[in-house]
Design a protein around this motif. Structure first.
Motif, PDB file in Angstrom:
ATOM      1  N   GLY A  24       0.820  -1.208   0.000  1.00 39.06           N
ATOM      2  CA  GLY A  24       0.000   0.000   0.000  1.00 39.06           C
ATOM      3  C   GLY A  24       0.852   1.255   0.000  1.00 39.06           C
ATOM      4  O   GLY A  24       2.085   1.200   0.132  1.00 39.06           O
ATOM      5  N   PRO A  25       0.228   2.424  -0.111  1.00 40.27           N
ATOM      6  CA  PRO A  25       0.983   3.684  -0.157  1.00 40.27           C
ATOM      7  C   PRO A  25       1.809   3.955   1.104  1.00 40.27           C
ATOM      8  O   PRO A  25       2.893   4.526   1.029  1.00 40.27           O
ATOM      9  N   TYR A  26       1.304   3.534   2.301  1.00 40.62           N
ATOM     10  CA  TYR A  26       2.090   3.769   3.513  1.00 40.62           C
ATOM     11  C   TYR A  26       3.383   2.963   3.487  1.00 40.62           C
ATOM     12  O   TYR A  26       4.457   3.473   3.830  1.00 40.62           O
ATOM     13  N   VAL A  27       3.286   1.696   3.067  1.00 39.58           N
ATOM     14  CA  VAL A  27       4.486   0.863   2.972  1.00 39.58           C
ATOM     15  C   VAL A  27       5.460   1.452   1.953  1.00 39.58           C
ATOM     16  O   VAL A  27       6.679   1.499   2.182  1.00 39.58           O
ATOM     17  N   LYS A  28       4.943   1.953   0.842  1.00 44.59           N
ATOM     18  CA  LYS A  28       5.804   2.560  -0.173  1.00 44.59           C
ATOM     19  C   LYS A  28       6.463   3.831   0.372  1.00 44.59           C
ATOM     20  O   LYS A  28       7.615   4.138   0.052  1.00 44.59           O
ATOM     21  N   ALA A  29       5.725   4.568   1.204  1.00 42.28           N
ATOM     22  CA  ALA A  29       6.289   5.777   1.820  1.00 42.28           C
ATOM     23  C   ALA A  29       7.456   5.416   2.729  1.00 42.28           C
ATOM     24  O   ALA A  29       8.513   6.055   2.689  1.00 42.28           O
ATOM     25  N   LYS A  30       7.278   4.380   3.557  1.00 43.23           N
ATOM     26  CA  LYS A  30       8.339   3.972   4.464  1.00 43.23           C
ATOM     27  C   LYS A  30       9.540   3.413   3.700  1.00 43.23           C
ATOM     28  O   LYS A  30      10.698   3.653   4.085  1.00 43.23           O
ATOM     29  N   HIS A  31       9.279   2.690   2.627  1.00 44.74           N
ATOM     30  CA  HIS A  31      10.369   2.167   1.805  1.00 44.74           C
ATOM     31  C   HIS A  31      11.149   3.325   1.173  1.00 44.74           C
ATOM     32  O   HIS A  31      12.391   3.333   1.164  1.00 44.74           O
ATOM     33  N   THR A  32      10.429   4.312   0.682  1.00 42.49           N
ATOM     34  CA  THR A  32      11.080   5.476   0.066  1.00 42.49           C
ATOM     35  C   THR A  32      11.882   6.262   1.103  1.00 42.49           C
ATOM     36  O   THR A  32      12.983   6.745   0.827  1.00 42.49           O
ATOM     37  N   GLN A  33      11.340   6.356   2.308  1.00 45.04           N
ATOM     38  CA  GLN A  33      12.014   7.092   3.375  1.00 45.04           C
ATOM     39  C   GLN A  33      13.245   6.362   3.894  1.00 45.04           C
ATOM     40  O   GLN A  33      14.327   6.960   4.009  1.00 45.04           O
ATOM     41  N   LEU A  34      13.102   5.068   4.224  1.00 44.92           N
ATOM     42  CA  LEU A  34      14.136   4.344   4.949  1.00 44.92           C
ATOM     43  C   LEU A  34      15.114   3.587   4.060  1.00 44.92           C
ATOM     44  O   LEU A  34      16.281   3.432   4.428  1.00 44.92           O
ATOM     45  N   VAL A  35      14.649   3.125   2.919  1.00 47.88           N
ATOM     46  CA  VAL A  35      15.514   2.338   2.045  1.00 47.88           C
ATOM     47  C   VAL A  35      16.117   3.206   0.942  1.00 47.88           C
ATOM     48  O   VAL A  35      17.331   3.212   0.729  1.00 47.88           O
TER      49      VAL A  35
END
Length: 293
Positions: A24-35
């Motif tokens: 989902g978009p939240y998981v993609k946000a965290k991936h973009t932020q942290l990875v």
């Protein structure tokens, strides 16, 4: 077998990077932020998560933190104010904590003071910590217990600091004295000394600063506070500035409502042997008498 191995690799990746699983978009946000280490791109995905109703509590809080890191503080404040209505009741206190931090960073001290006093009211009404005497907090990945007394002292310390930024040193002094009666520490004592110096009460300030450098105040092992106290003692003789005139009022203390009485009762419950009537409230009475003259 191959699918099982792939799942284990995915699980390991999520644990290593502290990224939730899913697409989902939240998981993609965290991936973009942290990875990917792309905070601007992460904000775009956080917005999509909020608008799409995907883990809104976490999306709004995480987005505000990233915005703060990018010095987009005012934008973070407006985002929380606009979208906190979409968040659960459970998330509201942590959103308030974020707002307090954001107000502090961008110098909106009046709004910071309002929220800090609101948190203090919740404490003496028994609404903080869900009615418990302690809560579990986390710092640098470690969990620890915080008591209601410690939390109250911390909030009072932040309130005193906000008054100092407004050059209302009399109000800051009163608040810091409350904090020291509950859970004394060297850092707040140092700020109290500064408040006294700003009011040209050099002898009172000197006594507090000597207590810090002598190790008589808890937390004196805090190198930063101890060094600051040494510096202030050294500079004290040159700070013979004329005393500041008293402000027309003490904004935010609410001397005429139940705020002071409620907090006094709470502190007396925690420290019943220190004073029948806390000296800080005698200071308030003295100040009010001065205004009446």
């Amino acid at each position: 077998m191959e699918a099982s191995c792939r799942k284990k690799e995915d699980d390991g990746f999520h644990v290593l990077h502290k990224v939730p699983s899913g697409d989902g978009p939240y998981v993609k946000a965290k991936h973009t932020q942290l990875v990917e280490k792309d905070p601007e791109g992460a904000i775009v995905w956080f917005w999509k998560a909020i608008n799409g109703g995907d883990r809104v509590d976490s999306a709004l809080k995480d987005m505000a933190v990233v915005m703060k890191q990018l010095d987009r503080t005012e934008e973070a404040i407006e985002a929380i104010k606009s979208f906190r209505c979409l968040c659960s009741k459970h998330a509201q206190r942590s959103l308030d904590n974020l707002l307090i931090d954001l107000y502090k960073k961008c110098g909106r001290f009046d709004e910071q003071i309002v929220l800090l006093k609101q948190k203090l009211r919740m404490i003496y009404k028994g609404e903080a910590f869900n009615g418990k005497s302690t809560k579990t907090a986390r710092s640098h990945g470690k969990k620890f217990q915080v008591s209601v007394q410690q939390e109250t002292s911390k909030i009072l310390g932040n309130l005193g600091w906000a008054y100092m930024q407004k050059s209302n040193f009399m109000a800051a002094e009163v608040v810091y004295k409350k904090a020291q009666m509950i859970d004394p520490d060297a850092n707040k004592a140092c700020n109290l000394g500064i408040c006294l110096i700003k009011q040209a009460r050099y002898k009172d300030a000197q006594l507090i600063l000597i207590d810090i450098v002598s190790g008589r105040i808890p937390g004196a092992e805090d190198t930063k506070a101890c060094v600051r106290a040494h510096e202030l003692l050294t500079e004290l003789e040159t700070w013979r500035q004329p005393p500041l005139g008293p402000p027309e009022n003490v904004p935010g203390l609410d001397l005429d409502d139940d705020f002071v009485n409620g907090l006094e009762n709470l502190i007396n419950e925690w420290a019943p042997y220190k004073s029948k009537r806390l000296p800080i409230f005698e200071e308030i009475e003295k100040y009010r008498d001065q205004l009446a003259c």
